[in-house]
Design a protein around this motif. Structure first.
Motif, mmCIF file in Angstrom:
data_model
loop_
_atom_site.group_PDB
_atom_site.id
_atom_site.type_symbol
_atom_site.label_atom_id
_atom_site.label_comp_id
_atom_site.label_asym_id
_atom_site.label_seq_id
_atom_site.Cartn_x
_atom_site.Cartn_y
_atom_site.Cartn_z
ATOM 1 N N ALA A 1 0.918 -1.141 0.023
ATOM 2 C CA ALA A 1 0.309 -0.149 -0.369
ATOM 3 C C ALA A 1 0.953 1.383 0.572
ATOM 4 O O ALA A 1 1.792 1.048 0.338
ATOM 5 C CB ALA A 1 -0.563 0.092 1.088
ATOM 6 N N PRO A 2 0.761 2.201 -0.308
ATOM 7 C CA PRO A 2 1.465 3.311 -0.692
ATOM 8 C C PRO A 2 1.540 4.006 0.513
ATOM 9 O O PRO A 2 2.931 4.765 0.170
ATOM 10 C CB PRO A 2 0.829 4.619 -1.685
ATOM 11 C CG PRO A 2 -0.463 3.598 -2.259
ATOM 12 C CD PRO A 2 -0.603 2.755 -1.780
ATOM 13 N N HIS A 3 0.864 4.260 1.511
ATOM 14 C CA HIS A 3 1.647 5.235 2.548
ATOM 15 C C HIS A 3 2.091 3.831 3.100
ATOM 16 O O HIS A 3 2.543 4.759 4.567
ATOM 17 C CB HIS A 3 0.055 5.038 3.603
ATOM 18 C CG HIS A 3 -1.202 3.711 3.780
ATOM 19 N ND1 HIS A 3 -1.254 3.581 2.601
ATOM 20 C CD2 HIS A 3 -1.045 3.035 5.306
ATOM 21 C CE1 HIS A 3 -2.331 2.452 3.497
ATOM 22 N NE2 HIS A 3 -2.082 2.888 4.964
ATOM 23 N N ILE A 4 2.327 2.657 3.391
ATOM 24 C CA ILE A 4 3.762 1.890 4.227
ATOM 25 C C ILE A 4 4.769 2.100 3.832
ATOM 26 O O ILE A 4 5.158 2.066 2.372
ATOM 27 C CB ILE A 4 3.170 0.597 3.846
ATOM 28 C CG1 ILE A 4 1.210 0.069 3.989
ATOM 29 C CG2 ILE A 4 4.142 -0.848 4.556
ATOM 30 C CD1 ILE A 4 0.939 0.267 5.532
ATOM 31 N N GLU A 5 5.526 3.092 5.110
ATOM 32 C CA GLU A 5 6.711 2.768 4.345
ATOM 33 C C GLU A 5 8.161 2.090 5.364
ATOM 34 O O GLU A 5 7.840 0.929 6.826
ATOM 35 C CB GLU A 5 7.255 3.951 5.258
ATOM 36 C CG GLU A 5 6.554 5.600 4.683
ATOM 37 C CD GLU A 5 7.138 5.612 3.418
ATOM 38 O OE1 GLU A 5 7.706 5.423 2.775
ATOM 39 O OE2 GLU A 5 6.115 6.317 3.146
ATOM 40 N N VAL A 6 9.424 2.042 5.059
ATOM 41 C CA VAL A 6 10.219 1.055 5.265
ATOM 42 C C VAL A 6 10.392 1.328 6.961
ATOM 43 O O VAL A 6 10.186 2.513 7.141
ATOM 44 C CB VAL A 6 11.090 1.153 4.840
ATOM 45 C CG1 VAL A 6 13.217 0.489 5.853
ATOM 46 C CG2 VAL A 6 11.509 0.268 3.470
ATOM 47 N N GLY A 7 10.402 0.823 7.341
ATOM 48 C CA GLY A 7 9.974 0.405 9.599
ATOM 49 C C GLY A 7 8.999 0.530 9.922
ATOM 50 O O GLY A 7 9.006 0.457 11.562
#
Ligand code: SAH
Length: 252
Positions: free
Chosen positions: A84-90
């Motif tokens: 999903a676009p809002h998911i970031e590393v960490g």
């Protein structure tokens, strides 16, 4: 009453080494090319193992946990690629449910449905997931996180204000390292938060044995063309700390 034993799994050593390191009164048993470490976390008896990679390896390991060790619950902890676009590393994703995106016997049955089970999504233990979520939220608080992981390491991965999400995880026997793989999955299953290679297999086995299951994934990469580089350095430097912190807090 017989004491309950909890199974804790990862796919690769870097996901669970930090947990094995804090086990008290540890014993090791090797079965079918896997080493199972049994011991105490706080007052809880646990068995910790890395399954190796993919759905087959994970299912075989989950079965051994259930049949040989008679675990009453399985908790899977590891890394995943953000979809999903809002998911970031960490960030951390806790599975609400899981799907095997590479299962397809259509047109005989609907795409993704597991034949003969007539089931597509495998739900996790809501109770355990809620408890885990609270612990992860406190660990991800920047004031706490910076005492556990060096600030320059966090900076390298642009980890600033990591978040925890609860939602759908997709599993299959593919490492996602191209934009096209990612886009195809986003289009096919728009609700998926992240992709990995074991969780839905473990969730299926737990469903069939009627044992609660939870799957917790830290995002190591964004499942695109930078994934292999991001994944390798994340598992070297960061994933152990997340795994240890999350599991240790659960049994304090
Ligand atoms: N380094 C390993 C290969 C790792 S495969 C080797 O050389 O043998 C990636 C592992 O991390 C799998 O266990 C999977 O569950 C998870 N994972 C992390 N990022 C992923 C991605 N982008 N696509 C699929 N699985 C991913």
């Amino acid at each position: 009453m017989e004491e309950q034993l909890i199974g804790i799994m990862g796919a690769i050593p870097q996901e669970i080494d930090g947990i094995i390191a804090i086990l008290q009164d540890k014993t090791a048993t090797t079965i079918g090319n896997r080493t199972y470490y049994q011991g105490l976390l706080g007052k809880q008896q646990v068995v910790v193992v890395y399954s190796r990679i993919g759905k087959v390896a994970a299912s075989a390991t989950a079965s051994a946990l259930l049949l040989h060790f008679r675990v009453s619950e399985i908790i899977f902890i590891g890394v995943a690629g953000g979809i999903a676009p809002h998911i970031e590393v960490g960030d951390v994703v806790i599975a609400k449910d899981l799907i095997q995106y590479d299962m397809d016997v259509s047109p005989l049955r609907p795409k993704y449905e597991i034949p003969l089970l007539n089931k597509t999504y495998f739900e996790t233990s809501a109770m355990r997931s809620n408890q885990v979520k609270q612990h992860i939220e406190s660990f991800l608080d920047p004031a706490v996180l910076h005492t556990k992981i060096a600030s320059d390491e966090l900076k390298k991965f642009a980890i600033d204000q990591p978040k925890v999400y609860v939602g759908t995880i997709a599993s299959g026997d593919q490492f996602f390292s191209t934009d096209i793989q990612k886009e195809n999955l986003q289009q096919a299953l728009p609700q998926v938060l992240c992709v990995e290679m074991e969780g839905a297999a473990v969730a299926q086995i737990c469903y069939e044995y009627q044992v609660p299951c939870s799957v917790i994934r830290t995002i190591s990469d964004k499942a695109n063309q930078e994934a292999s580089f991001s994944f390798e350095s994340f598992v070297q430097k960061i994933s152990q700390v997340y795994g240890q912190e999350i599991i240790e807090k659960l049994f304090q």
